[in-house]
Scaffold this motif. Structure first.
Motif, short mmCIF file in Angstrom:
data_model
loop_
_atom_site.label_atom_id
_atom_site.label_comp_id
_atom_site.label_asym_id
_atom_site.label_seq_id
_atom_site.Cartn_x
_atom_site.Cartn_y
_atom_site.Cartn_z
N VAL A 1 0.82 -1.22 -0.02
CA VAL A 1 0.00 0.04 0.13
C VAL A 1 0.81 1.23 -0.07
N THR A 2 1.91 1.52 0.91
CA THR A 2 2.76 2.28 0.89
C THR A 2 4.18 2.13 0.72
N PRO A 3 4.74 1.33 -0.41
CA PRO A 3 5.81 0.61 -0.28
C PRO A 3 6.82 1.43 -0.21
N LYS A 4 8.02 0.82 0.55
CA LYS A 4 9.17 1.21 1.17
C LYS A 4 10.25 0.30 0.89
N ALA A 5 11.40 0.60 0.54
CA ALA A 5 12.55 -0.14 0.30
C ALA A 5 13.26 -0.24 1.31
N GLY A 6 14.16 -1.42 1.61
CA GLY A 6 15.02 -1.49 3.06
C GLY A 6 14.24 -2.33 4.09
N HIS A 7 14.30 -1.88 5.37
CA HIS A 7 13.94 -2.65 6.26
C HIS A 7 12.41 -2.09 6.61
#
Length: 387
Positions: free
Chosen positions: A185-191
């Motif tokens: 929904v609110t994609p974030k890269a990383g951890h």
């Protein structure tokens, strides 16, 4: 007589510096888009994750998504097409983001892509909501809910502010939902440890059963990707579904698979399925943070620090390797397309040259026959001897 200098012909709008190339092409709307494409193609892609959990865990995620009308996000397409994702964001623009006719516009493989909030909701099969909210800061959230402490006290074990909010501070039954939101929904890269402000608000909406418009959120997230330099390209698998709706052909495109499913392994990383289910059954009871224990309690076995660091390094290496493989697959596809194009051009050149050669031979034969006819006319052969 004075010679006149011929004025250079003005280049027509839409033509590149190469007079043989006119825009738009099947790939790019303009020369500027073509020049910007390599940088866009080099960005990593967040594919999204499918959900693969046993039915006994439905209360933690699937049922919550169904209550919000988002259950179709559970089964994403299994393939991502990196070049098409890059082309979508390369040509991305929007109109009227604060109005009802908020519309996204793009261009992929010679086709114009255009959808508004109702259209995207229909494509994804999700419910619409009058609550079209999107923000980034606590100050903006305060304008929506008033007292932001009620948001954090609703979703957290013992926090009433968003300062340094991490997944371990969330009520256990919300941790798997938090992971799903960061993936799809609110994609974030990383951890996935930090809990962004807007995600905290979304978790609050799930807890108090307040609907929010998913299509509006996705469109705003796409906009954020397009204007943020170097940001990972979001919704890889979801875009496969959207582009398929617009009848974009995938034949010959390099593809990659979506990331591993949200599974029981993910539940264990979030604290364990039983712990999360117990939290759901008593959401208002204060719960002990899994990382904080009483002094008289037997501490759970913990892996050595060097092992944790080693596994983190291995995961990072795996992610880098996967990203490299995706980039290489895309570049190989581009190389293959360029090679095929050169072969086609050479074939066209050979055919054209052969055709010209045949025409030249025909003209030479015609000239030879004409010369013979003229010679025969002016120098006819002697009459045969009569004896």
């Amino acid at each position: 007589m004075a010679s006149r200098t011929k004025k250079p012909r003005a280049r027509e709008t839409g033509q590149s510096s190469n007079p043989q190339q006119e825009y738009p092409t099947t790939k790019f709307l303009s020369l500027a888009h073509e020049k910007a494409f390599p940088a866009m193609l080099s960005r990593s892609i967040i594919s999204g994750r499918r959900v693969n959990l046993a039915p006994k865990y439905d209360a933690l995620l699937v049922n919550k998504l169904a209550a919000m009308g988002w259950q179709n996000l559970v089964n994403l397409p299994q393939k991502v097409y990196p070049r098409l994702v890059s082309l979508f964001y390369l040509h991305f623009k929007h109109t009227n983001e604060e109005e009802e006719d908020y519309t996204v516009i793009s261009y992929v493989k010679g086709k114009h892509i255009e959808f508004n909030i109702p259209t995207l909701a229909q494509i994804l099969g999700v419910k619409q909501s009058e609550n079209k909210i999107y923000f980034q800061t606590d100050a903006q959230m305060a304008q929506v809910v008033g007292d932001i402490s009620k948001v954090y006290s609703t979703i957290c074990i013992d926090k009433v502010t968003g300062s340094n909010l991490h997944a371990k501070h969330l009520k256990p039954h919300l941790r798997i939902l938090h992971r799903f939101l960061l993936e799809n929904v609110t994609p974030k890269a990383g951890h996935y440890d930090a809990v962004p402000t807007f995600n905290a608000y979304l978790l609050y909406c799930f807890e108090v059963e307040q609907s929010v418009d998913l299509s509006f959120i996705i469109m705003r997230e796409m906009d954020l990707v397009s204007i943020t330099r170097g940001k990972s390209l979001a919704f890889g698998a979801l875009l496969t579904h959207i582009l398929k709706h617009f009848k974009i052909k995938f034949l010959g495109e390099a593809e990659s698979k979506v990331d591993s499913d949200i599974s029981e392994y993910t539940l264990n990383r979030a604290g364990g399925g039983d712990v999360l289910l117990n939290s759901l059954n008593a959401p208002d009871a204060p719960m002990e943070d899994p990382e904080e224990h009483h002094q008289d309690a037997m501490p759970p076995p913990q892996p050595p620090a060097f092992w944790t660091d080693f596994m983190a390094m291995e995961q990072e290496r795996y992610n880098q390797r996967l990203q490299w493989e995706q980039q290489m697959a895309t570049q190989m596809a581009e190389f293959g397309n360029a090679q095929n194009s050169l072969i086609q051009l050479f074939g066209d050149f050979w055919m054209d040259n052969n055709h010209r050669h045949q025409e030249l031979n025909t003209r030479i034969d015609h000239i030879e026959h004409r010369v013979d006819a003229i010679y025969q006319y002016y120098f006819p052969p002697p009459p045969p001897d009569s004896k």
